[in-house]
Motif scaffolding. Structure first.
Motif, PDB file in Angstrom:
ATOM      1  N   ARG A 205      45.258  46.828  31.626  1.00 52.70           N
ATOM      2  CA  ARG A 205      43.769  47.149  31.105  1.00 52.70           C
ATOM      3  C   ARG A 205      43.568  45.568  30.466  1.00 52.70           C
ATOM      4  NH1 ARG A 205      44.065  51.455  26.147  1.00 52.70           N
ATOM      5  NH2 ARG A 205      46.145  51.017  25.152  1.00 52.70           N
ATOM      6  N   TYR A 206      43.610  44.699  31.304  1.00 50.43           N
ATOM      7  CA  TYR A 206      43.399  43.292  30.839  1.00 50.43           C
ATOM      8  C   TYR A 206      41.779  43.255  30.869  1.00 50.43           C
ATOM      9  CZ  TYR A 206      48.397  42.854  32.484  1.00 50.43           C
ATOM     10  OH  TYR A 206      49.493  42.939  32.666  1.00 50.43           O
ATOM     11  N   PRO A 207      41.700  41.797  30.186  1.00 50.31           N
ATOM     12  CA  PRO A 207      40.029  41.415  30.027  1.00 50.31           C
ATOM     13  C   PRO A 207      39.585  41.646  31.177  1.00 50.31           C
ATOM     14  CG  PRO A 207      41.574  40.085  28.809  1.00 50.31           C
ATOM     15  CD  PRO A 207      42.345  40.809  29.559  1.00 50.31           C
ATOM     16  N   GLY A 208      38.109  41.951  31.501  1.00 54.11           N
ATOM     17  CA  GLY A 208      37.511  42.100  32.832  1.00 54.11           C
ATOM     18  C   GLY A 208      37.836  43.300  33.703  1.00 54.11           C
ATOM     19  N   LEU A 209      37.848  43.195  35.037  1.00 52.23           N
ATOM     20  CA  LEU A 209      38.327  44.119  35.859  1.00 52.23           C
ATOM     21  C   LEU A 209      39.440  44.854  36.113  1.00 52.23           C
ATOM     22  CD1 LEU A 209      36.541  45.740  38.079  1.00 52.23           C
ATOM     23  CD2 LEU A 209      37.138  44.080  39.605  1.00 52.23           C
ATOM     24  N   ASN A 210      39.634  45.743  36.003  1.00 54.70           N
ATOM     25  CA  ASN A 210      41.108  46.425  36.341  1.00 54.70           C
ATOM     26  C   ASN A 210      40.721  47.532  37.403  1.00 54.70           C
ATOM     27  OD1 ASN A 210      42.898  45.222  34.311  1.00 54.70           O
ATOM     28  ND2 ASN A 210      41.162  45.634  33.088  1.00 54.70           N
ATOM     29  N   SER A 211      40.655  47.577  38.655  1.00 62.49           N
ATOM     30  CA  SER A 211      40.360  48.600  39.545  1.00 62.49           C
ATOM     31  C   SER A 211      41.228  48.467  40.784  1.00 62.49           C
ATOM     32  CB  SER A 211      38.932  48.617  39.744  1.00 62.49           C
ATOM     33  OG  SER A 211      38.439  49.696  40.260  1.00 62.49           O
ATOM     34  N   ILE A 225      43.238  44.890  41.632  1.00 65.76           N
ATOM     35  CA  ILE A 225      42.211  44.050  41.474  1.00 65.76           C
ATOM     36  C   ILE A 225      42.074  43.525  40.231  1.00 65.76           C
ATOM     37  CG2 ILE A 225      40.214  42.752  42.223  1.00 65.76           C
ATOM     38  CD1 ILE A 225      41.802  43.339  44.609  1.00 65.76           C
ATOM     39  N   SER A 227      40.656  40.793  37.225  1.00 67.30           N
ATOM     40  CA  SER A 227      39.723  39.601  37.095  1.00 67.30           C
ATOM     41  C   SER A 227      40.190  38.687  35.911  1.00 67.30           C
ATOM     42  CB  SER A 227      38.342  39.861  37.003  1.00 67.30           C
ATOM     43  OG  SER A 227      38.023  40.416  35.813  1.00 67.30           O
ATOM     44  N   GLY A 230      40.056  34.937  36.052  1.00 69.20           N
ATOM     45  CA  GLY A 230      38.577  34.319  35.961  1.00 69.20           C
ATOM     46  C   GLY A 230      38.013  34.552  37.374  1.00 69.20           C
ATOM     47  N   PRO A 232      38.060  37.977  40.710  1.00 66.68           N
ATOM     48  CA  PRO A 232      38.784  39.277  41.006  1.00 66.68           C
ATOM     49  C   PRO A 232      39.894  38.843  42.049  1.00 66.68           C
ATOM     50  CG  PRO A 232      36.203  39.657  40.806  1.00 66.68           C
ATOM     51  CD  PRO A 232      36.631  38.056  40.928  1.00 66.68           C
ATOM     52  N   ARG A 251      38.124  31.777  44.470  1.00 70.13           N
ATOM     53  CA  ARG A 251      37.029  31.935  43.738  1.00 70.13           C
ATOM     54  C   ARG A 251      36.271  33.200  44.049  1.00 70.13           C
ATOM     55  NH1 ARG A 251      33.737  29.209  40.366  1.00 70.13           N
ATOM     56  NH2 ARG A 251      32.071  30.220  41.404  1.00 70.13           N
ATOM     57  N   GLU A 252      36.278  33.662  45.277  1.00 67.25           N
ATOM     58  CA  GLU A 252      35.831  34.591  45.820  1.00 67.25           C
ATOM     59  C   GLU A 252      36.333  36.154  45.093  1.00 67.25           C
ATOM     60  OE1 GLU A 252      33.084  34.903  47.041  1.00 67.25           O
ATOM     61  OE2 GLU A 252      32.709  32.769  48.133  1.00 67.25           O
ATOM     62  N   ASP A 253      35.573  37.283  45.538  1.00 67.31           N
ATOM     63  CA  ASP A 253      36.202  38.536  44.996  1.00 67.31           C
ATOM     64  C   ASP A 253      36.930  39.200  46.188  1.00 67.31           C
ATOM     65  OD1 ASP A 253      33.069  38.406  45.353  1.00 67.31           O
ATOM     66  OD2 ASP A 253      33.705  40.314  46.077  1.00 67.31           O
ATOM     67  N   GLU A 254      38.046  39.618  45.797  1.00 72.62           N
ATOM     68  CA  GLU A 254      38.918  40.581  46.721  1.00 72.62           C
ATOM     69  C   GLU A 254      38.911  41.894  46.445  1.00 72.62           C
ATOM     70  OE1 GLU A 254      39.619  36.940  47.207  1.00 72.62           O
ATOM     71  OE2 GLU A 254      41.426  37.209  45.756  1.00 72.62           O
TER      72      GLU A 254
ATOM     73  N   LYS B  88      41.518  42.932  24.723  1.00 74.04           N
ATOM     74  CA  LYS B  88      40.789  43.512  25.757  1.00 74.04           C
ATOM     75  C   LYS B  88      39.721  42.815  26.124  1.00 74.04           C
ATOM     76  CE  LYS B  88      39.679  45.789  28.982  1.00 74.04           C
ATOM     77  NZ  LYS B  88      40.178  45.818  30.176  1.00 74.04           N
ATOM     78  N   GLU B 164      31.678  42.187  39.096  1.00 78.83           N
ATOM     79  CA  GLU B 164      32.713  41.157  38.139  1.00 78.83           C
ATOM     80  C   GLU B 164      32.640  39.945  38.562  1.00 78.83           C
ATOM     81  OE1 GLU B 164      34.143  42.414  35.589  1.00 78.83           O
ATOM     82  OE2 GLU B 164      35.249  40.754  35.306  1.00 78.83           O
TER      83      GLU B 164
END
Lengths: 389, 219
Positions: A205-211, A225, A227, A230, A232, A251-254, B88, B164
């Motif tokens: 549960r880091y800042p931003g996306l965790n999924s 994945i 983010s 900076g 994903p 720089r792109e999203d994985e 967070k 995101e």
């Protein structure tokens, strides 16, 4: 009648219906138009009633059998379920007896499932899947929760009651444990959930996306994945979230990582020069390599078969299609309309999401024959199925 | 694999059934299915099928109780959930989401819209982001959350990552305008929170967006 119904049901695929499948439609029941019935094994089932009969027929059809009359079948399954299920399986031509059994305990459904698995073992010589489990994202009012059910959708149990978005469930191989994403903190975080104890722990549960968690075949590592860097990117950690290692830095999203069965490689969705493609990377770190999926566009959601041979994925070409490609990459095969495929432990069956207007349902695909069977009970809107392995 | 416990039972059963006396009326092989109607029979050796077996209860537990909104639940070993190390919001301010009031109205007309499958902030959207940057300069105690969303024409986890990426693209533009990194956090809803539930381009173009939410510490 059946021909007309087939046309209506599969109107969009009508052009693909061959003369053969039309003339044989009477024999084929609800087999979808694109299916190849020659890959299905003809079997007759007689003597069963009620739930046992229904369950058994569903299981056998999913497992690559075609239900026909006793005279045209290659195998005859006869039995009864006055009390417990009894069964005798014979080869119609050689007259060899392949199975003679009686079942006790459990429920009529579980007895039927056990028999279906025995038939599969006797004929296909592979373990059956009729007593396996799935997890999925189910709509619940304005929210979504994680559910676990039998592979045919029966006995659904809500794992979460978070009253928010829960998504992307995935099983820990060999354990009664599911990882998923929940927005219960207000943000998408990854949790592990022990199905025996009910205990839940945060994995990431880091800042931003965790999924998009995916657990290694040995159950010890998680690909996901995040983010926090900076963008994903793909990371791996131990199953408890420790020992985090960043595998991609773009720089792109994985998205949507999955593991090779030997745990050495992770396949995921990347984007280079604005083009989506599947990539692989060594799970301990290394270079991103493009995995060719010739003949398809915009691949996402790869899942690596347990036998290591095939990657199933979703291609977006107008609508969504379930496709397969050899795990080394190459020419892909378009199978049926759908998305979000997940392999069964038998490396033959795939569960996926079928999207219609305002409705998403789970469906089962027999890959060799391309036969599709929708889950037989109404689970409401659901998606993102994950098959327990 | 996990069927290995069960396989011998099957194999023995098949072997007996096929060896010699296979044609009797009553099958001699009885496979006991562990389950509710035979509660004592479900020993581990009878467990069949991978993982949960259909007969063992699934315990959803009561996660809400052991993780009750305070973000002090079980964390991975090696980390402590005492608040300080769990930033967070990523703002460096140790701000926990539940300690903040959300203001979704003030900047609601500044939502940034995206082209299909793109995460580049279009030049047509620059003025909105610039007005948000100006707002933040006038509100030094406010924190900004950018919520990225997608239309339904992508697969779910792909969209979660793309949403995101969109929120981060807006954040990057704000940073070039002098907003400090510790004041902007991102959140992706993928395709799970459409602004317009329709299924046409009119709806989709409204769903490919970044929304601004102002967060202020509760007094």
């Amino acid at each position: 009648m059946k021909t007309r119904r087939t046309w209506l049901k599969w109107g969009m695929l009508g052009m693909l219906i061959t003369a053969t499948s039309l003339t044989r439609a009477e024999d084929l029941g609800d087999i979808n138009a694109t299916a190849d019935p020659s890959r299905l094994v003809p079997i007759s089932v007689a003597g069963y009633t009620g739930e046992v009969d229904k369950t058994l027929r569903f299981d056998l059809e999913v497992a690559g059998f075609r239900l026909v009359s006793a005279e045209t079948a290659q195998y005859n399954l006869n039995g009864k379920n006055n009390s417990d299920v009894e069964a005798r399986l014979t080869d119609r031509i050689s007259k060899a007896s392949l199975l003679g059994k009686q079942y006790s305990g459990g429920s009529p459904r579980t007895q039927a499932h056990a028999l279906a698995d025995d038939v599969v073992m006797a004929i296909h010589k592979t373990p059956g899947i009729a007593r396996t489990k799935i997890a999925y994202k189910g709509e619940s009012g304005a929210h979504s929760e994680i559910f676990v059910a039998d592979y045919d959708g029966f006995n659904p149990v809500a794992l979460t009651k978070d009253n928010t978005i829960c998504a992307a469930p995935t099983w820990v191989p060999g354990r009664r444990m599911v990882l998923y994403t929940s927005y219960r903190s207000g943000y998408p975080d990854i949790y592990s959930h022990d199905l025996s104890s009910g205990e839940r722990r945060a994995v990431a549960r880091y800042p931003g996306l965790n999924s998009s968690a995916s657990v290694s075949p040995d159950g010890r590592r998680v690909a996901m994945i995040l983010s926090k860097g900076g963008s994903p990117d793909l990371y791996v950690s131990d199953i408890d979230g420790s020992n985090l290692l960043q595998l991609t830095k773009t720089r792109e999203d994985e998205s949507s990582p999955c593991w090779s069965p030997d745990g050495s490689t992770i396949c995921f969705v990347g984007r280079v020069n604005e083009r989506r493609a599947l990539y692989t990377v060594p799970s301990g770190g290394g270079t991103m390599t493009r995995l060719r999926t010739d003949g398809t566009l915009n691949p996402t959601e790869p899942d690596w078969s347990p036998d290591g041979k095939t990657i199933v994925f979703t291609s977006q070409m107008g609508g969504f299609s379930i496709c397969t490609v050899p795990s080394k990459g190459g020419t892909a095969e378009v199978l049926v309309a759908g998305e979000d495929p997940s392999w069964a432990p038998n490396s033959r069956t795939v569960i996926f999401t079928k999207r219609a207007r305002n409705k998403r349902i789970l469906s089962l695909l027999d890959v060799p024959s391309k036969r599709v069977k929708d889950i037989a009970i109404n689970l409401g809107n659901c998606s993102q199925p994950s098959w327990a392995k | 694999m996990k069927l290995s416990n069960f396989l011998p039972v099957i194999l023995v059963a098949v072997a007996v059934a096929t060896s010699g006396m296979g044609c009797k009326k009553t099958p001699k092989n009885v496979t006991n299915i562990p389950g509710s109607s035979s509660p004592t029979s479900g020993g581990p050796n009878n467990m069949s099928g991978p993982l949960p077996g259909s007969t063992r209860p699934i315990n959803p537990g009561n996660p809400a109780a052991n993780d009750s909104g305070t973000r002090t639940s079980a964390l991975p070993p090696g980390s402590q959930d005492s608040g300080n190390n769990l930033d967070k919001l990523g703002t460096g301010l140790n701000a926990r989401p539940e300690d903040m009031n959300e203001d979704r109205l003030t900047l609601s007309s500044q939502s940034v819209y995206f082209d299909y499958d793109k995460s580049t902030v279009r030049s047509s959207e620059h003025a909105k982001v610039e007005s948000v940057a100006a707002f933040l300069k006038n509100q030094p105690k406010a924190i900004l959350r950018i919520e990225g969303s997608c239309d339904e024409r992508g697969t779910e986890e792909y969209n979660r990552a793309l949403g995101e990426r969109r929120a981060l693209a807006v954040r990057e533009y704000l940073l070039t305008l002098g907003v400090t990194a510790d004041r902007v956090t991102t959140l992706s809803f993928g395709e799970d929170k459409p602004a317009n539930p329709g299924h046409d381009e009119a709806a989709w173009s409204q769903n490919r967006r970044g929304e601004f939410v102002v967060l202020r510490a509760k007094q």
